[in-house]
Structures are given as structure tokens and as C-alpha cells.
Design an enzyme around this catalytic site. Structure first.
Site, short mmCIF file in Angstrom:
data_model
loop_
_atom_site.label_atom_id
_atom_site.label_comp_id
_atom_site.label_asym_id
_atom_site.label_seq_id
_atom_site.Cartn_x
_atom_site.Cartn_y
_atom_site.Cartn_z
N ARG A 301 -2.72 -4.53 -12.78
CA ARG A 301 -3.58 -3.36 -13.36
C ARG A 301 -4.31 -3.42 -14.21
O ARG A 301 -5.49 -2.86 -14.20
CB ARG A 301 -2.45 -2.17 -13.37
N CYS A 368 -5.56 14.02 9.29
CA CYS A 368 -4.77 14.94 9.75
C CYS A 368 -3.32 15.04 9.02
O CYS A 368 -2.46 14.86 9.81
CB CYS A 368 -4.77 15.10 11.22
N TYR A 397 -4.84 -1.38 -7.01
CA TYR A 397 -4.18 -0.78 -5.96
C TYR A 397 -4.85 0.31 -5.30
O TYR A 397 -4.26 1.31 -5.01
CB TYR A 397 -2.59 -0.25 -6.55
N1 LLP Z 1 4.33 -9.37 -11.48
C1 LLP Z 1 5.20 -8.84 -10.37
C2 LLP Z 1 6.40 -9.77 -9.95
C3 LLP Z 1 4.93 -7.78 -9.70
O1 LLP Z 1 5.95 -7.17 -8.82
C4 LLP Z 1 3.82 -7.08 -10.36
C5 LLP Z 1 3.49 -5.65 -9.50
C6 LLP Z 1 2.92 -7.57 -11.38
C7 LLP Z 1 3.45 -8.75 -11.82
C8 LLP Z 1 1.72 -6.71 -11.68
O2 LLP Z 1 2.11 -5.54 -12.38
P1 LLP Z 1 1.11 -4.55 -13.26
O3 LLP Z 1 0.54 -5.45 -14.35
O4 LLP Z 1 -0.10 -4.59 -12.06
O5 LLP Z 1 1.48 -3.55 -13.46
N2 LLP Z 1 0.97 -0.16 -5.94
C9 LLP Z 1 1.39 0.37 -7.17
C10 LLP Z 1 1.93 -0.83 -8.06
C11 LLP Z 1 2.96 -1.84 -7.53
C12 LLP Z 1 3.24 -2.86 -8.50
C13 LLP Z 1 3.81 -3.97 -7.69
N3 LLP Z 1 4.01 -5.26 -8.59
C14 LLP Z 1 0.61 1.32 -7.85
O6 LLP Z 1 -0.47 1.73 -7.35
O7 LLP Z 1 0.87 1.93 -8.87
#
Ligand code: LLP
Length: 443
Positions: A301, A368, A397
């Protein structure tokens, strides 16, 4: 002016932020004479050339975020971009060009990473349900490390390697039982979550792994969740891992790297307060700096969220006794975060020329389902039918979570560099969706 971000606009630094010494970091998405721009390109021009809705990303923002994160560390910290956040080939390529590695979670993501120019040594593979096919592919690709999540996965990796007459580098993913204090659907490090190896079993799992002839233990990994806006949960988890590394080394295991996962949060509105890169990096250094260990992080992110806009056009405006609905041509199938996580995304008129509005809008899509919305009771400057609006902070995301629900084709993705752009994913057409379907012979 910050030498890496280059976008800190002091006019936009609120008093409380100055007091807390946390500056609002401007993305290269801003108004010039009431017209919204990404870098040097007006969104209106983009929408003249391309059918709405579409995603567009600022290249410079992503590069600057990568550079700023890298430079926040005084020690060497290897970044493995978590490509699940945005896996477009161009985004991968530009981060690979900057020296990033890639964190993948499926065979499909390995294939994508390779297509973007990654080699096996750039890749680490996490994920709670890796199939034999995916593991075989990863092992044949000679990826740098597989983060193992269970005993059965461990033995399957060893068996596959034996058949292939090879050895695979592995780390074990620990579940430290720490609450990341984030949204319940993106919390991964509590004992009740499906992720990682339970803390009490981790030492015996290392003992088992060290007896297996076809795996090579090189590290340890942890990831406690996503959109974490306070350093305390990180600190708690990292201290647990620190003690564990000392214990494991004492038991004779070679722990060459610690993979701290991703999860650092981003600002979705001016009111959000998140740790700075420097604060995050200092925490990591203070705990692991003297351990003679390589540090890996897996941000997703952080690198991409605020690079992106979802540009959509107002199809209709419907005023009822209770509400004013602004109905746009994008929908929850294009961008599901607001309804899935109740997430807040700023929404701006692309041409800010109709003045302020005293109305509270519900900005909704045409699907819908009542859950098909982007914002509720939102104060936004005036718009009319045909106006373009932009949903902010959708670079992570966003597109990756889209679907074809309601037979709506997935939309285009565009990258912007200064005043030029390129379509980096073509819009899918309905005929492409239909081409994969069959009417059963007997019908
Ligand atoms: N490493 C692992 C093992 C992960 O499962 C994830 C995210 C990351 C790194 C990266 O995390 P970040 O730096 O992006 O926070 N769809 C959701 C977020 C799902 C995150 C899943 N795992 C949303 O839109 O908030």
C-alpha cells in the site's frame, strides 16, 4: 521542501500537523486553475482520450515513495514490493528498475513478476495455501525464499525438491499473536488468524526443518496486518521476533534474514496521522540494527496507494426527500474498498468550477446492490450530470480487487509521466468476457 517527496505544500500543512511535526505529504495530484492534474497532465484531457471509468497512476509518486522509504534507513533494508497491492506489469517494472524485489502470494503472481522482468532471486513467496503446482513452479523458478506457513507445507516443499533433485531456501512465518489494531479483515498476526505458524510450535518447526535434506533455512518472517497507523503493534511483534532470533541462533539455526512483512498505513484523509518512514525505519534499526542480520520489508500500500485516481463520470443525479444521490459510471466491481472495509476515500470534482455545495452527496455506482457506494453523506463541491469526478488513494487494492460483476468489463489502467501517459492495461470488452463462456452441448 523535502528532498525526496518534493510535494510538501506548506499552504496545506495544518497547524496541528506542524505541532506534531507531521507534514501533509502532497501527491502529485492537484488543481491548477480549478482543473485537476496528475503530474503535468489534466484529467480532463485524459478523459477526452479514454473512456471512463479508468484508473490512472502517477509514476513519479511511486518512484519517490520507494526512494524515500529506502533512504529512511541508515542500515541496509531490502524492499520486496508486495505486488498484491497493484500488480500491473508497468508498476512492477518501474519498481524493479529502482532495485526492488517482489513479494508474491500465488503462482500467477510469480508469472507476472517474471513477465515484468524479475528473476527468481528477486522473489519471495508468502501465502497460507500454496498448492503443489505453485510450489513446484516457485522451486523451478529458483525463487529467493519461500515463507513457510505450516508443517505440511514444509514437508511438501521438501518432497517436491527431492523429486526435482534440488534444495530450496525457506523461512518460517511466525504468528506472534499481536493485535495490529487495524480493520478486522486485514489483521493477520493474532493467534486466531489463519496465518503463520503458532508461536508455541515455532522452535520445534525449525528443528524439523533443519532435519529435512532438501530445504535450507535462511530466515524468519512475520506480517501482522495492513493499514497499521501506530508503531506500537509493530514494536511488540518485532521485539518478540528479536528474542526468537536469539533463541533460534542459540539452538544452532542459521537465521540470515528477518522479513518484517508490510503493513505500514497511509493517509486517506488530511485527518489521518501515520508514522513517518523515518520513525518506522528507526524502530526497525533500534531493534535489529545490532543483530548482524539482513532486514527485509514487504510494503504494498505504502508505495502505491496515493499514486492513483479512479476517474468516473456522473451519469445521473437523483434527489429524494432524504438524499442527493450522485450516480457515477464506476461501481463496486471497479473499486470495492469503501463497501468491503468501510474505507474513506476523498472524492474531488475534476473541474472545480461549479462552486461549493450545501448538499451532502451519496456517491454511488449503478450496480443493483445498496452496498454499491463510494461515499455517504459526503460534502463535495458541486457537480452536475456529465461532470467528471476523481476518487483518490486508489492505487493500492483498487484495480487488483475488481471483477466483472453485472457483466461490467474491467476498466483501463493508465500511467502518467509528466505530461504524457500510456494505457498500461486495456479495458476488457464484453465480448472478451463472453468468449470464455460456453452454452453446454445439451442445451
Ligand atoms: N506481506 C504479506 C504477507 C501480506 O499479506 C501483505 C498484505 C503485505 C505484505 C502488504 O501489506 P501492505 O503493506 O500493503 O499493508 N485489500 C486490503 C489489504 C489486504 C492486505 C493483504 N496482505 C485493503 O484494501 O485494505
Amino acid at each position: 521542501k523535502n528532498k525526496y517527496f518534493g510535494y510538501i505544500d506548506l499552504n496545506n500543512v495544518s497547524f496541528s500537523r506542524l505541532k506534531s511535526n507531521k507534514y501533509k505529504i502532497m501527491t502529485p495530484i492537484k488543481y491548477k486553475s480549478n482543473n485537476l492534474y496528475v503530474e503535468g497532465l489534466s484529467i480532463e484531457k485524459l478523459a477526452d482520450d479514454n473512456q471512463t471509468p479508468f484508473y490512472c497512476y502517477s509514476e513519479k509518486y511511486i518512484e519517490d515513495q520507494y526512494q524515500a522509504l529506502k533512504s529512511a534507513f541508515d542500515m541496509e533494508a531490502k524492499i520486496f514490493y508486495s505486488m498484491k497491492a497493484n500488480s500491473n506489469l508497468s508498476i512492477l517494472k518501474l519498481l524493479l528498475n529502482k532495485g526492488s524485489g517482489i513479494d508474491v502470494v500465488s503462482g500467477g503472481e510469480i508469472e507476472r513478476a517474471l513477465n515484468a522482468g524479475a528473476t527468481g532471486k528477486d522473489i519471495i513467496y508468502a501465502g497460507v495455501g500454496k498448492t503443489d503446482e505453485e510450489l513446484t513452479y516457485a522451486i523451478k523458478t529458483k525463487i529467493h525464499c519461500i515463507n513457510v506457513e505450516s508443517q505440511s507445507e514444509l514437508t511438501r516443499i521438501n518432497d517436491i525438491c527431492e523429486k526435482l533433485n534440488t534444495k530450496q531456501n525457506i523461512s518460517l512465518r511466525v504468528n506472534p499473536d499481536v493485535d495490529a489494531k487495524t480493520h478486522v479483515k486485514i489483521t493477520t498476526g493474532k493467534a486466531e488468524n489463519k496465518f503463520g505458524i503458532e508461536f508455541d510450535y515455532i522452535k520445534s518447526m525449525y528443528a524439523i526443518a533443519s532435519e529435512l535434506p532438501n530445504v535450507n533455512i535462511i530466515g524468519i518472517s512475520v506480517h501482522i496486518g495492513s493499514q497499521i497507523t501506530n508503531l506500537k503493534p509493530f514494536k511488540k511483534a518485532f521485539q518478540i521476533i528479536y528474542d526468537l532470533i536469539n533463541d533460534l541462533r542459540g539452538l544452532g539455526h542459521k537465521i540470515k534474514h528477518v522479513d518484517l512483512g508490510g503493513g505500514l498505513g497511509v493517509t486517506y484523509s488530511d485527518d489521518d496521522n501515520v508514522p513517518t518512514f523515518k520513525e518506522y525505519a528507526s524502530l526497525i534499526q533500534s531493534i535489529f540494527g545490532n543483530l548482524n542480520i539482513e532486514v527485509y520489508i514487504e510494503p504494498g500500500r505504502l508505495l502505491v496507494a496515493n499514486s492513483g485516481l479512479l476517474v468516473t463520470r456522473v451519469v445521473d443525479i437523483k434527489t429524494t426527500s432524504q438524499k442527493t444521490f450522485v450516480i457515477v459510471d464506476a461501481a463496486m466491481n471497479d473499486f470495492i474498498r469503501p463497501t468491503l472495509y468501510n474505507s474513506y476515500h476523498e472524492i474531488l470534482p475534476v473541474k472545480n468550477n461549479l462552486g461549493t455545495s450545501n448538499k451532502l452527496y451519496d456517491i454511488v455506482g449503478p450496480i443493483c446492490e445498496t452496498g454499491d457506494y463510494f461515499a455517504k453523506n459526503r460534502n463535495m463541491n458541486s457537480v452536475q450530470v456529465g461532470s467528471l469526478i476523481a476518487i483518490k488513494s486508489v492505487g493500492a487494492y483498487g484495480s487488483v480487487l475488481s471483477s466483472n460483476y453485472n457483466s461490467r468489463p474491467q476498466i483501463a489502467e493508465i500511467i502518467v509521466q509528466n505530461d504524457k501517459y500510456e494505457v498500461i492495461r486495456e479495458r476488457v470488452e464484453v465480448k472478451d468476457i463472453l468468449a470464455r463462456e460456453r452454452i453446454a452441448n445439451w442445451l
